[in-house]
Design a protein around this motif. Sequence first.
Motif, short mmCIF file in Angstrom:
data_model
loop_
_atom_site.label_atom_id
_atom_site.label_comp_id
_atom_site.label_asym_id
_atom_site.label_seq_id
_atom_site.Cartn_x
_atom_site.Cartn_y
_atom_site.Cartn_z
N CYS A 183 -12.15 -18.86 -30.94
CA CYS A 183 -13.35 -19.02 -31.76
C CYS A 183 -14.52 -19.48 -30.91
O CYS A 183 -15.64 -18.94 -31.01
CB CYS A 183 -13.10 -20.03 -32.88
N PHE A 184 -14.28 -20.48 -30.06
CA PHE A 184 -15.35 -21.03 -29.24
C PHE A 184 -15.87 -20.02 -28.23
O PHE A 184 -17.08 -19.82 -28.07
CB PHE A 184 -14.86 -22.29 -28.52
N ILE A 185 -14.96 -19.34 -27.56
CA ILE A 185 -15.36 -18.39 -26.52
C ILE A 185 -16.12 -17.21 -27.13
O ILE A 185 -17.15 -16.79 -26.61
CB ILE A 185 -14.13 -17.91 -25.74
N SER A 186 -15.61 -16.68 -28.22
CA SER A 186 -16.29 -15.53 -28.84
C SER A 186 -17.66 -15.93 -29.39
O SER A 186 -18.61 -15.14 -29.34
CB SER A 186 -15.42 -14.96 -29.96
N LEU A 187 -17.79 -17.15 -29.88
CA LEU A 187 -19.09 -17.63 -30.35
C LEU A 187 -20.06 -17.77 -29.18
O LEU A 187 -21.25 -17.48 -29.31
CB LEU A 187 -18.92 -18.98 -31.05
N ALA A 188 -19.54 -18.17 -28.02
CA ALA A 188 -20.39 -18.38 -26.86
C ALA A 188 -20.82 -17.07 -26.21
O ALA A 188 -21.98 -16.89 -25.85
CB ALA A 188 -19.66 -19.25 -25.84
N ILE A 189 -19.88 -16.12 -26.07
CA ILE A 189 -20.20 -14.90 -25.33
C ILE A 189 -20.62 -13.76 -26.23
O ILE A 189 -21.12 -12.74 -25.76
CB ILE A 189 -19.01 -14.47 -24.44
N GLY A 190 -20.41 -13.89 -27.54
CA GLY A 190 -20.93 -12.92 -28.48
C GLY A 190 -20.19 -11.60 -28.52
O GLY A 190 -20.71 -10.61 -29.04
N THR A 191 -18.98 -11.54 -28.00
CA THR A 191 -18.24 -10.29 -28.02
C THR A 191 -16.76 -10.55 -28.23
O THR A 191 -16.16 -11.36 -27.52
CB THR A 191 -18.44 -9.48 -26.72
N SER A 192 -16.19 -9.87 -29.19
CA SER A 192 -14.75 -9.99 -29.43
C SER A 192 -13.96 -9.33 -28.31
O SER A 192 -12.87 -9.79 -27.95
CB SER A 192 -14.39 -9.37 -30.78
N VAL A 193 -14.50 -8.26 -27.75
CA VAL A 193 -13.80 -7.56 -26.67
C VAL A 193 -13.67 -8.48 -25.46
O VAL A 193 -12.60 -8.58 -24.84
CB VAL A 193 -14.53 -6.26 -26.29
N GLY A 194 -14.76 -9.18 -25.10
CA GLY A 194 -14.69 -10.10 -23.96
C GLY A 194 -13.70 -11.22 -24.18
O GLY A 194 -12.99 -11.64 -23.26
N THR A 195 -13.62 -11.71 -25.41
CA THR A 195 -12.66 -12.76 -25.73
C THR A 195 -11.23 -12.25 -25.63
O THR A 195 -10.33 -12.94 -25.14
CB THR A 195 -12.92 -13.30 -27.15
#
Length: 446
Positions: free
Chosen positions: A127-139
């Motif tokens: 949740c935190f990483i996807s919120l920070a980087i703005g991409t589900s693929v990157g997470t």
Amino acid sequence: MKESPAPHIPARRGLLAISPILVFLFFYLAVSVIIGDFYKMPIAVALLLGSAWAVVIMHGKPLSERVEIFSRDAGSSNVMYMVWIFILAGAFAALAREIGAIEATVHLALRFLPVEMLIPGLFAAACFISLAIGTSVGTVVALTPLAVELAQSESGNVPFFVAVVLGGAFFGDNLSFISDTTIAATRTQGCRMRDKFRVNLWIALPAAVASLILYVILGVRLPDMASLSGSNPLLVAPYLLIILLALAGLNVTVVLSIGIVVAIILGLCTGHDIISLFGFMGRGIDSVGQLIIITLLAAGMLGLIKAAGGIDYILQVLTRRIRGPRGAQAGIALVVGLVNLCTANNTVAIITVGQLASSLSKRFGVDPRKAASLLDTSSCIVQSLIPYGAQTLLATSLASISPVATWPYLYYPWALAVFLILSVVFRFPRLATISPPVSTNDNTNP
């Protein structure tokens, strides 16, 4: 104030006007079903065929004027602003990844969460990483290998662990200020990103909390976290800065530009040379090239459809049974979900339905912040549940499992669907005032 009703459009003319969308969906779906792979047929090619058909069927105007209509809508300031943000977001995401910021964020997030609970920790980190980087693929790329390793060391239920990552990845994809879905939803509805975030939080946060409670009840313990130490915690700074500056109300292009500068400085301090850093940024910009092309083609095609009366006809059909704001909200969520089901791309679905959703909102008095939230959330739900979505295909490929293996364990998307339905039925959150619409030239706030 509600819009005046659109003039009546005969069914024959209306169906012809919207036929480019049907051509697009036919070529994409038919080819994909025949070959059994929803990513073999490029969406851009299907959109190109639909756009070409839109030019052909527009009668009463010379070819040069039809092309001019397509180009004007494809190159509108609203679309170009999205393109600029896509470029900056691509450069930032690639740069941060290559200097080790994703790895540092993963390690830091997991290190400061209760080490005795694996599942809640993994979900919260996603949740935190996807919120920070703005991409589900990157997470997915960042966390899936770790999830597989932890699953194999614990219970061996790899699909369950991968589903936890997917759920958390879509939490941030739905809420992040730099997510392309957030950008598309807010720009098409004319509202500010931070306002949409606050409305969206009423739907996404309860779903995430419910999922987190379930994961706590499941209570799987973490293995020794010593292997996750050693990352430089300073590399988390670009992501934290992105969130803080966006929440402070800075323009999203300024936020991303500052994030890029900070990432470059950290990259230089950690041993990278400036040419390599520019190379990372270049590859990131290249990675959003297809998304930009899709955006331009979809905007141009919809411009021709609108000029031919197609949008008015769709509104005419959809509004026959809609009675008030609650019906309009349900209609917006349903239409974007159906388009996402067909395209397997939530950004494309939002761009395709955005103008229609805006018209419905104005006609039935739906707050644009709620409309943007419905667009983003409904498309996110469908994208996370379909087994042929890019995120699911990538995660299951990295984990060497079937694309449908995670489906029984996708608790967060189902919880999100429940709270979305409740928000429509009970019309929450209650929005007292509507922020001034964001004009195509007003980029002072994200």
